[in-house]
Enzyme design. Sequence first.
Site, PDB file in Angstrom:
ATOM      1  N   CYS A  66       0.855  -1.180   0.000  1.00  0.00           N
ATOM      2  CA  CYS A  66       0.000   0.000   0.000  1.00  0.00           C
ATOM      3  C   CYS A  66       0.894   1.234   0.000  1.00  0.00           C
ATOM      4  O   CYS A  66       1.880   1.279   0.738  1.00  0.00           O
ATOM      5  CB  CYS A  66      -0.886  -0.016   1.250  1.00  0.00           C
ATOM      6  N   HIS A  85      -9.186  -3.904  -1.443  1.00  0.00           N
ATOM      7  CA  HIS A  85      -8.143  -3.114  -0.773  1.00  0.00           C
ATOM      8  C   HIS A  85      -8.478  -1.617  -0.850  1.00  0.00           C
ATOM      9  O   HIS A  85      -8.439  -0.914   0.171  1.00  0.00           O
ATOM     10  CB  HIS A  85      -6.781  -3.399  -1.425  1.00  0.00           C
ATOM     11  N   GLU A  86      -8.830  -1.147  -2.045  1.00  0.00           N
ATOM     12  CA  GLU A  86      -9.113   0.295  -2.201  1.00  0.00           C
ATOM     13  C   GLU A  86     -10.400   0.679  -1.483  1.00  0.00           C
ATOM     14  O   GLU A  86     -10.489   1.747  -0.870  1.00  0.00           O
ATOM     15  CB  GLU A  86      -9.177   0.683  -3.685  1.00  0.00           C
ATOM     16  N   HIS A 112     -10.003   1.544   2.122  1.00  0.00           N
ATOM     17  CA  HIS A 112      -9.506   2.893   2.412  1.00  0.00           C
ATOM     18  C   HIS A 112     -10.656   3.873   2.642  1.00  0.00           C
ATOM     19  O   HIS A 112     -10.527   4.822   3.424  1.00  0.00           O
ATOM     20  CB  HIS A 112      -8.650   3.423   1.260  1.00  0.00           C
TER      21      HIS A 112
HETATM   22 NI    NI Z   1      -3.671   1.005  -0.091  1.00  0.00          NI
END
Ligand code: NI
Length: 167
Positions: free
Chosen positions: A92, A134-135, A138
């Site tokens: 990341c 994953h995104e 966030h």
């Molecule tokens: Ni990331």
Amino acid sequence: MGDPRLRQVSEPVERFDTPELHQLVEDMFDTMAAASGAGLAAPQIGVPLRVMIFSVDGNPRYPDAESVPTTVLVNPEFEVVDYTEISGWEGCLSVPGMRGYVPRYKAIRYSGFDPAGVHFERDAAGFHSVVFQHEYDHLDGVLYPDRIVEPHLFGFEEELAAAGIVG
Ligand code: NI
């Protein structure tokens, strides 16, 4: 990691096709490209909005990864299509120099808007599904180290590479 802005739940975008939104997306692509990232979410550049991008095609940080279509998602949502766990080493741009082994869902169906406000939906499996998840995390203030199940499967990219554990 450590900046409290990465831990906020981001707000939905309310107005599409604005100069501000297009500029944000451009800044995100510039940031992602500069760091050879697979994806990026707006909170990573200090903007607490539900906007994410990803794109993978011959990325030097993920040499063995399948290609993922270049995508901009505003106000994304998803549902899990296949709960089978697939695990892989993630990195990341907000956790520089490190990799961790993270479980994700094998297949999802996601939807969202493009910057012009056009709604679309897509099925994703494998690395495409992983990158989305994953995104998306966030946008809810979640970073991949939070999802590492085996704490010892986390380390410096250089050391893991020297040991032949990551590529
Ligand atoms: Ni990331």
